[in-house]
Design a protein around this motif. Structure first.
Motif, PDB file in Angstrom:
ATOM      1  N   ASN A  44      38.843  34.051  36.113  1.00 41.31           N
ATOM      2  CA  ASN A  44      38.004  34.109  34.911  1.00 41.31           C
ATOM      3  C   ASN A  44      37.584  32.443  34.709  1.00 41.31           C
ATOM      4  O   ASN A  44      36.573  32.180  34.062  1.00 41.31           O
ATOM      5  CB  ASN A  44      38.587  34.653  33.701  1.00 41.31           C
ATOM      6  CG  ASN A  44      38.802  36.127  34.056  1.00 41.31           C
ATOM      7  OD1 ASN A  44      38.110  36.830  34.656  1.00 41.31           O
ATOM      8  ND2 ASN A  44      39.764  36.761  33.286  1.00 41.31           N
ATOM      9  N   HIS A  69      38.003  43.180  37.647  1.00 46.46           N
ATOM     10  CA  HIS A  69      37.481  42.495  36.528  1.00 46.46           C
ATOM     11  C   HIS A  69      37.997  42.998  35.272  1.00 46.46           C
ATOM     12  O   HIS A  69      38.218  44.301  34.892  1.00 46.46           O
ATOM     13  CB  HIS A  69      35.946  42.625  36.485  1.00 46.46           C
ATOM     14  CG  HIS A  69      35.213  42.382  37.697  1.00 46.46           C
ATOM     15  ND1 HIS A  69      34.703  43.360  38.572  1.00 46.46           N
ATOM     16  CD2 HIS A  69      35.193  41.217  38.214  1.00 46.46           C
ATOM     17  CE1 HIS A  69      34.312  42.955  39.600  1.00 46.46           C
ATOM     18  NE2 HIS A  69      34.527  41.387  39.714  1.00 46.46           N
ATOM     19  N   ASP A  70      38.305  42.186  34.149  1.00 46.41           N
ATOM     20  CA  ASP A  70      38.734  42.596  32.742  1.00 46.41           C
ATOM     21  C   ASP A  70      37.509  42.300  31.911  1.00 46.41           C
ATOM     22  O   ASP A  70      36.670  41.618  32.254  1.00 46.41           O
ATOM     23  CB  ASP A  70      40.211  42.065  32.438  1.00 46.41           C
ATOM     24  CG  ASP A  70      40.054  40.480  32.428  1.00 46.41           C
ATOM     25  OD1 ASP A  70      38.941  39.901  32.488  1.00 46.41           O
ATOM     26  OD2 ASP A  70      41.232  39.878  32.460  1.00 46.41           O
ATOM     27  N   VAL A  71      37.963  42.282  30.589  1.00 52.53           N
ATOM     28  CA  VAL A  71      36.872  42.054  29.498  1.00 52.53           C
ATOM     29  C   VAL A  71      36.500  40.677  29.532  1.00 52.53           C
ATOM     30  O   VAL A  71      35.609  40.157  29.024  1.00 52.53           O
ATOM     31  CB  VAL A  71      37.478  42.513  28.109  1.00 52.53           C
ATOM     32  CG1 VAL A  71      38.441  41.758  27.596  1.00 52.53           C
ATOM     33  CG2 VAL A  71      36.309  42.486  27.142  1.00 52.53           C
ATOM     34  N   THR A  73      36.610  38.491  32.048  1.00 56.62           N
ATOM     35  CA  THR A  73      35.472  38.435  33.081  1.00 56.62           C
ATOM     36  C   THR A  73      34.210  38.508  32.996  1.00 56.62           C
ATOM     37  O   THR A  73      33.212  37.371  32.979  1.00 56.62           O
ATOM     38  CB  THR A  73      35.870  39.175  34.261  1.00 56.62           C
ATOM     39  OG1 THR A  73      37.465  39.077  34.587  1.00 56.62           O
ATOM     40  CG2 THR A  73      35.322  38.645  35.633  1.00 56.62           C
ATOM     41  N   TRP A  74      33.830  39.737  32.097  1.00 55.70           N
ATOM     42  CA  TRP A  74      32.637  39.927  31.810  1.00 55.70           C
ATOM     43  C   TRP A  74      32.143  38.962  30.590  1.00 55.70           C
ATOM     44  O   TRP A  74      30.616  38.537  30.861  1.00 55.70           O
ATOM     45  CB  TRP A  74      32.264  41.635  31.234  1.00 55.70           C
ATOM     46  CG  TRP A  74      32.780  42.591  32.395  1.00 55.70           C
ATOM     47  CD1 TRP A  74      34.002  43.151  32.638  1.00 55.70           C
ATOM     48  CD2 TRP A  74      31.676  42.963  33.182  1.00 55.70           C
ATOM     49  NE1 TRP A  74      33.723  43.934  33.913  1.00 55.70           N
ATOM     50  CE2 TRP A  74      32.534  43.695  34.216  1.00 55.70           C
ATOM     51  CE3 TRP A  74      30.393  42.726  33.664  1.00 55.70           C
ATOM     52  CZ2 TRP A  74      31.848  44.418  35.318  1.00 55.70           C
ATOM     53  CZ3 TRP A  74      29.616  43.321  34.596  1.00 55.70           C
ATOM     54  CH2 TRP A  74      30.387  44.037  35.529  1.00 55.70           C
ATOM     55  N   ASN A  75      33.061  39.042  29.680  1.00 61.01           N
ATOM     56  CA  ASN A  75      32.533  37.915  28.552  1.00 61.01           C
ATOM     57  C   ASN A  75      31.960  36.513  29.100  1.00 61.01           C
ATOM     58  O   ASN A  75      31.065  35.778  28.559  1.00 61.01           O
ATOM     59  CB  ASN A  75      33.507  37.747  27.632  1.00 61.01           C
ATOM     60  CG  ASN A  75      33.723  38.946  26.819  1.00 61.01           C
ATOM     61  OD1 ASN A  75      32.748  39.911  26.736  1.00 61.01           O
ATOM     62  ND2 ASN A  75      34.760  39.329  26.043  1.00 61.01           N
ATOM     63  N   GLU A 297      42.066  52.926  28.621  1.00 66.53           N
ATOM     64  CA  GLU A 297      42.381  52.950  27.263  1.00 66.53           C
ATOM     65  C   GLU A 297      42.945  54.549  26.961  1.00 66.53           C
ATOM     66  O   GLU A 297      43.901  54.858  26.312  1.00 66.53           O
ATOM     67  CB  GLU A 297      41.187  53.009  26.430  1.00 66.53           C
ATOM     68  CG  GLU A 297      40.448  51.619  26.404  1.00 66.53           C
ATOM     69  CD  GLU A 297      39.614  51.383  27.380  1.00 66.53           C
ATOM     70  OE1 GLU A 297      38.868  50.233  27.519  1.00 66.53           O
ATOM     71  OE2 GLU A 297      39.544  52.038  28.471  1.00 66.53           O
ATOM     72  N   ASN A 327      45.715  48.187  33.624  1.00 65.74           N
ATOM     73  CA  ASN A 327      45.666  46.706  33.334  1.00 65.74           C
ATOM     74  C   ASN A 327      46.788  46.531  32.270  1.00 65.74           C
ATOM     75  O   ASN A 327      47.775  47.350  32.096  1.00 65.74           O
ATOM     76  CB  ASN A 327      44.286  46.715  32.426  1.00 65.74           C
ATOM     77  CG  ASN A 327      44.156  47.549  31.225  1.00 65.74           C
ATOM     78  OD1 ASN A 327      44.946  48.166  30.903  1.00 65.74           O
ATOM     79  ND2 ASN A 327      42.848  47.687  30.836  1.00 65.74           N
ATOM     80  N   ASP A 358      48.300  39.533  32.123  1.00 66.76           N
ATOM     81  CA  ASP A 358      47.609  38.946  30.898  1.00 66.76           C
ATOM     82  C   ASP A 358      48.436  37.668  30.309  1.00 66.76           C
ATOM     83  O   ASP A 358      48.922  37.826  29.372  1.00 66.76           O
ATOM     84  CB  ASP A 358      47.253  39.848  29.934  1.00 66.76           C
ATOM     85  CG  ASP A 358      46.111  39.322  28.932  1.00 66.76           C
ATOM     86  OD1 ASP A 358      45.667  38.104  28.805  1.00 66.76           O
ATOM     87  OD2 ASP A 358      45.882  40.098  27.887  1.00 66.76           O
TER      88      ASP A 358
END
Length: 531
Positions: A44, A69-71, A73-75, A297, A327, A358
Motif C-alpha cells: 500500500n 487488496h484492502d480498502v 489499497t483501493w483508496n 463484513e 481480513n 493491519d
C-alpha cells in the motif's frame, strides 16, 4: 541492522512526500530482495509513493502483483488517479461546469475549496458536488454550512442536494437541523422522492429517533430496496431485533430485492440481541437460498455474534473455514470477544494475526493491552502500548457530543474547555451523591490504567459520556429526552451509571456509540446489558 517492513513504510512515505521517484524505485528493489514485497502494508505504501510521484504505471504494477487488496489499497490507487485528473484539469484551456463539478467530486479533500472558489459560475451541480463530497468525507458541519450559503446565493436545492444535507445531519447527529431540512423538503415538494425518503429514514435513525424514521417509511407512497433496507438498518442499530426480523419477512413477502447490505443489517440485528440460532440460520441462507456470497463484513458480524455468546471456539472454526482470506476486521471481532470473556491465551494468538494484517490500526493494540490489564499483567499491557507508540500508531480519542438549540457541543474525558464546565461538574457531583444513595457502585474494572483507586474514580466521574449527559440535563427542558453520541463504544461504567441517572431524573437518555443505540429509561437499557 536490516530494515523491516515498518522501516520500509517510513522511507516510502518520505519518498512520497518529497517526491523522490528514483529513490523510491531503489527502495522497491530492496523490498523485493528482503521478501517484504508480499506484505499488504508495504505494498500500500508503494502504491501511494508511486502515485504521489506521478508514476501510475508503477502503482498499477504493484497493485496487480498483490495477492489481496484492502480498502487502503483501493483508496491509494483512487487518490493517485484523482491527482492525475487534477493535473489534466489544470491543462484544460476551456472549462465548463461539468468539468469543474467532476474535479470537485474527486478532489474534495484536497484543495476542493480552492477549486470551487475559482469557478466563474456555480450552478446547483457544483454546489451538490461540494455538499455531497464534504458529507461523505465526514465533514458534516461544513456540508451544512455550504448548503446555507448556496441558498443564500439564490441557488435552490434539488433532491440530490437534500440527500447530501441529510447525510451531513446523520454524520454529526444534528437532529433539529435534520427536522428543519425535512420541513424544507415538504415545502419543496420532494417528500415523495424515494431517495430523499430513504435518506430521511437514515438521518432520523442515526440521530436517535426511530419513531420519526418509521413515520417517514410508513408515509412513503412507493418504496424501493433502498428504503426497505434503510428501515431494516434503523431497527438493527436501535436493537429492535423482533421488528427487524418481521420487517425482513415482510420484504420477502412483498418481493423486495434482497442484497448483501440487507443481510448485513439483518445479521447486525441478531448480533445486538444475541439471537445466535436465528443469526446462523440467516447467514446460511445467504448462499443457499438467495445466492449471495457472504463478504468479510458478514463473517465479522457472525463471529461477533458467536463470540459474545461465549462460543469462541465455534467463532474461530468459522474463520478458519472461510472460503476467502479473512481480513483484520474478522479477526478483530474474535479479539473483542476474547477481551469480553477474558480468554488471554486465544487473545494473544488472535492479536498477532490482527497486528500482522493491519499494523496501523490502534484497535488491535488497545484490545490486547486491555486483555493483559484486565488479567492484572500491567507489564505486558505497557509493552503493547509501547509497541504501538514505537510504530507511531495513534489511538483514537474518545469524544461525546450533544446537540442543544441547533448547536453541537463536544466533550472529551476530563474536559475543561466548555464554557459551562463548572455547572456541569456541579451537576455531576449532585448526581453522584444521589446515585450512591440509590445503590450505584463505580466499576473501576473498566479503568484499565495502573493508577490509584481515587484517581480511577475521578476519571470515571469525568468520562465524556457523563459530561455530555450532565450538560443535557442543565440545558434542556425537564422531561424531554436527552440524546448523546459517542465515536467509540460506550464504557461499562458509563452504561451502568446512565441507567441510574435516567431513573433518578425521570428522563429518557439515548446514547449512540460506535456499535449501536442504547435507550435508557426507568433504570433499564434497551440492550438488556448485552452489547
Amino acid at each position: 541492522m536490516s530494515p523491516d517492513k515498518f522501516t520500509f513504510v517510513r522511507v516510502l512515505n518520505a519518498c512520497a512526500n518529497l517526491p523522490a521517484l528514483e529513490e523510491g524505485r531503489s527502495i522497491h528493489m530492496q523490498i523485493i530482495q528482503s521478501g517484504c514485497d508480499s506484505d499488504i502494508y508495504v505494498c500500500n505504501s508503494l502504491i501511494d509513493m508511486y502515485a504521489k510521484c506521478g508514476s501510475l504505471e508503477d502503482a498499477w504494477r504493484v497493485f496487480n502483483t498483490m495477492p489481496s487488496h484492502d480498502v487502503v489499497t483501493w483508496n491509494s490507487l483512487i487518490l493517485g488517479h484523482v491527482r492525475y485528473a487534477l493535473r489534466v484539469f489544470n491543462r484544460m484551456s476551456t472549462r465548463n461546469v461539468v468539468a469543474w463539478s467532476a474535479i470537485i467530486l474527486g478532489h474534495v479533500k484536497y484543495e476542493a475549496w480552492r477549486v470551487f472558489n475559482s469557478m466563474p459560475k456555480r450552478d446547483v451541480v457544483a454546489w451538490n458536488a461540494m455538499i455531497l463530497g464534504y458529507a461523505k468525507c465526514g465533514q458534516g458541519q461544513k456540508a451544512l454550512q455550504l448548503s446555507c450559503q448556496m441558498q443564500h446565493e439564490g441557488v435552490h436545492p434539488v433532491p440530490v442536494t437534500f440527500v447530501g444535507m441529510l447525510n451531513a445531519c446523520a454524520s454529526v447527529a444534528a437532529l433539529e437541523e435534520g427536522r428543519h431540512i425535512h420541513e424544507a423538503i415538504i415545502q419543496s415538494g420532494y417528500e415523495s422522492d424515494v431517495f430523499v425518503g430513504s435518506s430521511l429514514i437514515d438521518m432520523y435513525a442515526k440521530c436517535g429517533s426511530i419513531e420519526d424514521a418509521w413515520r417517514v417509511f410508513n408515509r412513503m407512497p412507493r418504496r424501493n430496496m433502498v428504503a426497505w433496507t434503510a428501515m431494516l438498518g434503523a431497527y438493527a442499530m436501535h436493537g429492535h431485533a423482533n421488528e427487524a426480523l418481521a420487517h425482513f419477512k415482510q420484504m420477502c413477502e412483498q418481493g423486495v430485492e434482497i442484497d448483501d447490505i440487507t443481510f448485513l443489517s439483518l445479521l447486525s440485528a441478531c448480533r445486538h440481541a444475541g439471537l445466535v440460532d436465528e443469526g446462523l440460520c440467516y447467514f446460511k441462507s445467504m448462499n443457499s437460498v438467495y445466492g449471495i456470497s457472504p463478504k468479510n463484513e458478514h463473517y465479522a458480524c457472525v463471529v461477533d455474534l458467536l463470540g459474545r455468546a461465549g462460543r469462541l471456539h465455534d467463532a474461530e472454526v468459522l474463520i478458519k473455514t472461510m472460503p476467502r482470506e479473512p481480513n483484520a476486521t474478522v479477526w478483530m471481532a474474535l479479539l473483542g470477544a476474547c477481551r469480553i470473556h477474558g480468554n488471554l491465551e486465544m487473545g494473544e494468538c488472535i492479536a498477532r494475526r490482527v497486528l500482522e494484517l493491519d499494523p496501523g490500526n490502534s484497535a488491535g493494540y488497545v484490545l490486547l493491552s486491555n486483555i493483559y490489564a484486565a488479567a492484572g499483567n500491567w507489564d505486558l499491557s505497557a509493552t503493547v502500548q509501547k509497541l504501538r507508540l514505537e510504530r507511531d500508531v495513534r489511538r483514537q480519542q474518545g469524544r461525546t457530543w450533544i446537540e442543544v438549540n441547533n448547536e453541537v457541543h463536544t466533550f472529551v474525558v476530563d474536559d475543561q474547555e466548555h464554557p459551562q464546565i463548572n455547572d456541569i461538574h456541579a451537576e455531576l457531583e449532585g448526581l453522584s451523591v444521589q446515585m450512591k444513595d440509590a445503590g450505584y457502585v463505580p466499576d473501576i474494572t473498566f479503568m484499565l490504567h495502573d493508577v490509584e483507586e481515587e484517581e480511577k474514580l475521578f476519571h470515571l466521574c469525568h468520562h465524556s459520556e457523563k459530561l455530555a449527559i450532565a450538560y443535557g440535563l442543565i440545558s434542556t427542558p425537564p422531561g424531554t429526552p436527552i440524546r448523546i453520541f459517542k465515536n467509540l463504544r460506550v464504557c461499562g461504567d458509563c452504561h451502568s451509571a446512565t441507567k441510574f441517572i435516567a431513573k433518578l431524573v425521570g428522563r429518557a437518555i439515548i446514547i449512540r456509540d460506535a456499535n449501536r443505540f442504547h435507550h435508557f429509561e426507568n433504570g433499564l437499557c434497551s440492550c438488556k446489558d448485552y452489547w
